[in-house]
Design an enzyme around this catalytic site. Structure first.
Site, mmCIF file in Angstrom:
data_model
loop_
_atom_site.group_PDB
_atom_site.id
_atom_site.type_symbol
_atom_site.label_atom_id
_atom_site.label_comp_id
_atom_site.label_asym_id
_atom_site.label_seq_id
_atom_site.Cartn_x
_atom_site.Cartn_y
_atom_site.Cartn_z
ATOM 1 N N THR A 66 3.070 4.521 1.107
ATOM 2 C CA THR A 66 4.203 4.721 2.002
ATOM 3 C C THR A 66 3.752 5.338 3.320
ATOM 4 O OG1 THR A 66 5.727 4.928 0.141
ATOM 5 C CG2 THR A 66 6.432 5.889 2.228
ATOM 6 N N GLY A 73 0.820 -1.199 0.000
ATOM 7 C CA GLY A 73 0.000 0.000 0.000
ATOM 8 C C GLY A 73 0.854 1.249 0.000
ATOM 9 N N GLU A 122 5.776 -3.495 0.784
ATOM 10 C CA GLU A 122 5.785 -3.152 -0.645
ATOM 11 C C GLU A 122 4.966 -1.884 -0.784
ATOM 12 O OE1 GLU A 122 4.799 -2.284 -3.964
ATOM 13 O OE2 GLU A 122 3.756 -4.155 -4.367
ATOM 14 N N CYS A 166 1.297 0.580 -8.617
ATOM 15 C CA CYS A 166 2.455 1.149 -7.917
ATOM 16 C C CYS A 166 3.671 1.277 -8.826
ATOM 17 C CB CYS A 166 2.799 0.305 -6.694
ATOM 18 S SG CYS A 166 3.092 -1.443 -7.063
#
Length: 486
Positions: A236, A234, A256, A290
């Site tokens: 940062t 998800g 991640e 992402c």
């Protein structure tokens, strides 16, 4: 096995039982910006029951033979494949993905990943090192860790569910998936496939909750002594909070996180190749990946020709009679509009797309959350649009005078998930790849690249640890050394 339709209220799944809880929340489809169904909202007590169910199931599951775990995961993959179209439909309804992204990219990739990790189960083994002392021997075991908590996002739900749950299960762990509140039906469908494949009760539990309850529910699970590791995919910003809590309780975590991914187009690049790959990398799944291309760094010697080619290709791609790509919710669209407006006010200009990031009212009559793909030029390094993850169909171009300058600017980002380099000189491309601070670099292909045999993860603010391949399986195993006197 026929695909079940969505329940009227998406349930939790605890110890193999589907539970509809008194508290629910609405799931809004971005296609219509209206409620598509409701989902059960877990309390912290429900979450703790899920941990306890996984904890109780762990001793038996961890002792199962690798071949049995392999066969169950293979069967789950077969079931997911038989339900592919229906599961892709759930994804389109909940997050607004198009048919290409849902039916021909995300769901098939999840099935391939599941089969790949299933095939690796029987290869898990330790080692027999030769120790120093005469008359002494040693063996190194690889053992499951225990209960794994997986916190998963909305934008590629089947892929992230398989990564989180299947890798843990393959290694002999039991697990809880805390699903995104935006795609609970997708995660229910995935969980259902595992249970229909014969996975024992308690091995995979599913928890969802209202956004305002998420911190309390997640913290209750992280704090529980039964949880031995946490993996999170998800943003940062949220990852920092979860990592902080894990650190407080000395729980290892796999992160991640976000990306601000650069594509470098060198002076000797094949323009046609670079145009196709950069546009695919920027706008696939409405840019809600992402690894999507946010930043395009093009050598000044070819910048005019390359940008003209980008603009022409975008014009060819656009169809005024069809709806623009869908974003996941109104909040995402408002945030991206702000990035665009601030950039324009600071001197950037629109190369292609609708600067207000909305549909054309003359051709669009639906109320969905939509955004025309936007490409900006004239951006500067300090602009928010150049520094913040867009997570939408938005990309920005910047001309550079050398490969070294391109690498410096690419590395100036706090993120380091994926990058691309376009050059006809493979030796140069490999040399540049070594200098780019990123978990992956793709030469002459788009920044979006994920497949079962390649380790996936980032550096810097994009996280640590790896999913996929043997490295992904190792993340869910603990190493134990045993010595004895002969």
């Amino acid at each position: 096995m026929a695909a079940p339709g969505p329940p009227s209220i998406i349930p939790l799944v605890i110890n193999g039982k589907e539970e509809v809880r008194p508290s629910t929340f609405d799931v809004i489809s971005p296609y219509t910006n209206t409620t598509c169904w409701s989902a059960s909202s877990a309390s912290p007590q429900d979450a703790i029951r899920a941990v306890e169910a996984a904890e109780a199931a762990f001793p038996a599951w961890s002792q199962t033979k690798p071949a049995l775990r392999r066969d169950i995961l293979f069967k789950a993959a077969d079931i997911l494949e038989s339900r592919l179209e229906k599961n892709a439909e759930f994804m389109r309804t909940e997050m607004g993905a198009d048919i290409g992204a849902s039916q021909f990219f995300v769901v098939p990739l999840a099935i391939r990943m599941l089969r790949d990790v299933a095939s690796r189960i029987t290869s898990i083994c330790g080692s027999v090192p030769v120790v120093e002392e005469e008359g002494q021997s040693a063996i190194v075991f690889k053992e499951p860790m225990g209960v794994i908590l997986g916190i998963v996002p909305w934008n590629a739900p089947y892929v992230f569910g398989v990564r989180s749950a299947a890798c843990a299960l393959a290694a002999g762990n039991t697990t809880i998936l805390k699903s995104s509140e935006l795609t609970p039906c997708c995660y229910w469908a995935l969980t259902r496939a595992f249970h229909d494949a014969g996975l024992p009760d308690g091995c995979l539990n599913l928890v969802s909750c209202r956004p305002q309850d998420a911190a309390e529910v997640v913290n209750a699970m992280i704090e529980h002594a039964g949880v031995k590791k946490v993996n999170f995919t998800g943003s940062t910003a949220v990852g920092r909070k979860i990592a902080r809590t894990c650190g407080q309780y000395l729980k290892p975590c796999l992160m991640e996180l976000g990306g601000k991914n650069s594509s470098i187009v060198c002076s000797d690049a094949n323009i046609e190749t670079a145009v196709k790959a950069v546009l695919a990398g920027a706008y696939l799944n409405s840019g809600q990946i992402c690894m999507a291309t946010d930043r395009i760094l093009v050598h000044s010697s070819i910048a005019p020709a390359y940008i003209d080619a980008l603009k022409s290709a975008l014009q060819t791609m656009s169809d005024p009679s069809s709806s623009p790509p869908t974003l996941v919710n109104v909040a995402s669209k408002v945030r991206v509009q702000r990035l665009i407006e601030e950039a324009l006010a600071s001197g950037a200009h629109v190369i292609s797309g609708n600067a207000i990031a909305g549909p054309n009212p003359e051709t669009q009559s639906d109320s969905g959350v939509r955004m025309t793909p936007v490409l900006l030029g004239g951006v500067k390094e300090g602009m928010a649009v150049w520094q913040e993850e867009a997570f939408a169909s938005l990309a920005a171009c910047m001309a550079v005078d050398s490969d070294e300058e391109a690498i410096r600017i690419a590395n100036s980002s706090g993120y380091g998930l994926s990058a691309a380099v376009f050059t006809e000189d493979l030796r140069k491309g490999l040399a540049m790849a070594k200098k780019i601070q990123s978990g992956a670099v793709h030469i002459n292909s788009m920044t979006i690249h994920d497949e079962p045999v390649l380790p996936h993860g980032g550096v810097k603010n994009s996280g640590w640890g790896r999913f996929n391949a043997s490295q992904g399986l190792e993340e869910f195993l603990v190493t134990k050394s045993v010595t004895w006197m002969d």
